[in-house]
Design a protein around this motif. Structure first.
Motif, PDB file in Angstrom:
ATOM      1  N   UNK A  66       0.815  -1.217   0.000  1.00 28.61           N
ATOM      2  CA  UNK A  66       0.000   0.000   0.000  1.00 28.61           C
ATOM      3  C   UNK A  66       0.846   1.263   0.000  1.00 28.61           C
ATOM      4  N   UNK A  67       2.101   1.173   0.469  1.00 30.75           N
ATOM      5  CA  UNK A  67       2.953   2.362   0.506  1.00 30.75           C
ATOM      6  C   UNK A  67       3.300   2.851  -0.890  1.00 30.75           C
ATOM      7  N   UNK A  68       3.038   2.027  -1.923  1.00 31.76           N
ATOM      8  CA  UNK A  68       3.325   2.415  -3.302  1.00 31.76           C
ATOM      9  C   UNK A  68       2.123   3.046  -3.985  1.00 31.76           C
ATOM     10  N   UNK A  69       0.954   2.962  -3.372  1.00 30.62           N
ATOM     11  CA  UNK A  69      -0.229   3.481  -4.035  1.00 30.62           C
ATOM     12  C   UNK A  69      -0.564   2.662  -5.267  1.00 30.62           C
ATOM     13  N   UNK A  70      -1.261   3.276  -6.206  1.00 31.87           N
ATOM     14  CA  UNK A  70      -1.706   2.586  -7.420  1.00 31.87           C
ATOM     15  C   UNK A  70      -0.579   2.574  -8.451  1.00 31.87           C
ATOM     16  N   UNK A  71       0.256   1.555  -8.385  1.00 30.57           N
ATOM     17  CA  UNK A  71       1.436   1.491  -9.251  1.00 30.57           C
ATOM     18  C   UNK A  71       1.044   1.257 -10.704  1.00 30.57           C
ATOM     19  N   UNK A  72       1.914   1.688 -11.615  1.00 26.91           N
ATOM     20  CA  UNK A  72       1.716   1.459 -13.049  1.00 26.91           C
ATOM     21  C   UNK A  72       1.995  -0.010 -13.360  1.00 26.91           C
ATOM     22  N   UNK A  73       1.048  -0.649 -14.042  1.00 24.13           N
ATOM     23  CA  UNK A  73       1.170  -2.044 -14.432  1.00 24.13           C
ATOM     24  C   UNK A  73       1.488  -2.173 -15.922  1.00 24.13           C
ATOM     25  N   UNK A  74       1.008  -1.227 -16.708  1.00 21.44           N
ATOM     26  CA  UNK A  74       1.261  -1.222 -18.154  1.00 21.44           C
ATOM     27  C   UNK A  74       0.926   0.169 -18.667  1.00 21.44           C
ATOM     28  N   UNK A  75       1.143   0.376 -19.957  1.00 20.38           N
ATOM     29  CA  UNK A  75       0.782   1.648 -20.593  1.00 20.38           C
ATOM     30  C   UNK A  75       0.049   1.360 -21.900  1.00 20.38           C
ATOM     31  N   UNK A  76      -0.537   2.379 -22.448  1.00 22.62           N
ATOM     32  CA  UNK A  76      -1.324   2.215 -23.672  1.00 22.62           C
ATOM     33  C   UNK A  76      -0.529   1.504 -24.755  1.00 22.62           C
ATOM     34  N   UNK A  77       0.750   1.870 -24.903  1.00 26.34           N
ATOM     35  CA  UNK A  77       1.550   1.338 -25.998  1.00 26.34           C
ATOM     36  C   UNK A  77       2.501   0.223 -25.566  1.00 26.34           C
ATOM     37  N   UNK A  78       2.492  -0.157 -24.288  1.00 20.96           N
ATOM     38  CA  UNK A  78       3.363  -1.229 -23.790  1.00 20.96           C
ATOM     39  C   UNK A  78       2.575  -2.074 -22.800  1.00 20.96           C
ATOM     40  N   UNK A  79       2.381  -3.365 -23.080  1.00 25.58           N
ATOM     41  CA  UNK A  79       1.500  -4.182 -22.245  1.00 25.58           C
ATOM     42  C   UNK A  79       2.142  -4.676 -20.960  1.00 25.58           C
ATOM     43  N   UNK A  80       3.061  -3.917 -20.414  1.00 24.04           N
ATOM     44  CA  UNK A  80       3.705  -4.357 -19.176  1.00 24.04           C
ATOM     45  C   UNK A  80       4.468  -3.201 -18.545  1.00 24.04           C
TER      46      UNK A  80
END
Length: 295
Positions: free
Chosen positions: A193-207
């Motif tokens: 939870x100390x990281x908050x809502x971390x990035x899992x992927x992006x529109x142009x990169x599936x990871x």
């Protein structure tokens, strides 16, 4: 000893620059541990950044590691060749309702944090010092969010941390065989939870790093993750993803970092003590072992 009972170690550089002494320390520690335990040693190339991680840098990295005296199993896994594996894991997270689109730009996040901190009020930050994602609704109206989505604007896919933790519904731990920044060792509590809502992927990169490293460690049967202490806190996120996706839990060993004269971690971007430069200066593989503090 059967393959199933063998310890499996890996060294996983991101070749967006030439390897330096810090990489040599991590690679040698993993290789030595595999040799001492009768285990297996793998190399993984973490090149999801296909722009900065060039084929020439990958070739140079493998050449430097061979020069150090390391041998590894073939084929070497390159993440850029396995985006389908990460997309499949991402789809599972989406089907569980644990991922959402986040449209705020870095400048919008920065401006929002500046407004919150006006008057001395502190805004929460993750262990790396980055502000936690405030959520699009903190800055944009519902119409603005819908308009950005309809226009196909860039977005990040973020893990809904509260939903993910609720789905697990139990405390998380990991086995630490090295030590953390404060000397932590043994069975340690994980607090993603100390990281908050971390990035899992992006529109142009599936990871992202978090997703790909978790998926790869499982697919490659890694039993021991030995890496630098700068990734100690990130282990909490990886344990959460392992639990949500039903993946095995490896043992972790976070080792000391090599620092420069100013106390900074060695950096590829700063061209610190690259192995190629040291080779050109006449250093031997044994010299490198001595420089990183290994007998």
């Amino acid at each position: 000893m059967s393959l199933l009972s063998q310890p499996v170690f890996r060294f996983a550089p991101s070749p967006n620059g030439h390897l330096h002494l810090g990489h040599a320390l991590s690679a040698l520690l993993n290789f030595d541990a595999a040799q001492d335990s009768g285990g297996r040693f793998l190399i993984r190339i973490e090149d999801i950044d296909t722009v900065r991680c060039t084929s020439a840098l990958v070739r140079d990295a493998l050449e430097d590691l061979a020069w150090l005296g390391l041998t590894w199993e073939e084929p070497v896994r390159r993440q850029s060749e396995h985006f389908a594996d990460y997309a499949a894991a991402l789809l599972r997270l989406e089907e569980m309702g644990l991922v959402y689109r986040a449209f705020l730009t870095r400048s919008e996040i920065r401006d929002f944090v500046a407004r919150v901190e006006t008057g001395g009020r502190a805004y929460p930050r993750d262990p790396d010092g980055a502000p936690l994602y405030p959520g699009d609704e903190a800055v944009l109206s519902a119409d603005e969010i819908a308009a950005r989505d309809a226009a196909g604007e860039s977005f990040a896919l973020r893990l809904d941390m509260k939903k993910a933790l609720a789905r697990i519904g139990k405390p998380l731990f990991w086995m630490e065989e090295g030590s953390g920044p404060q000397g932590e060792t043994g069975r340690l509590p994980a607090d993603p939870s100390v990281w908050g809502d971390v990035v899992i992927a992006r529109k142009d990169t599936p990871t992202s790093y978090h997703l790909s490293v978790t998926v790869d460690d499982a697919l490659q049967g890694i039993t021991h993750v030995m890496r630098g202490r700068d990734l100690f806190q990130a282990t909490s996120v990886h344990r959460l993803l392992q639990e949500v996706l039903g993946l095995p839990e490896p043992c972790y060993h976070h080792h000391r970092l090599l620092l420069d004269h100013d106390g900074r971690k060695l950096s590829k971007s700063a061209r610190d003590t690259s192995l190629r430069d040291l080779r050109r200066q006449g250093c031997s593989a044994q010299d490198i072992r001595r420089l990183v503090g290994l007998a």
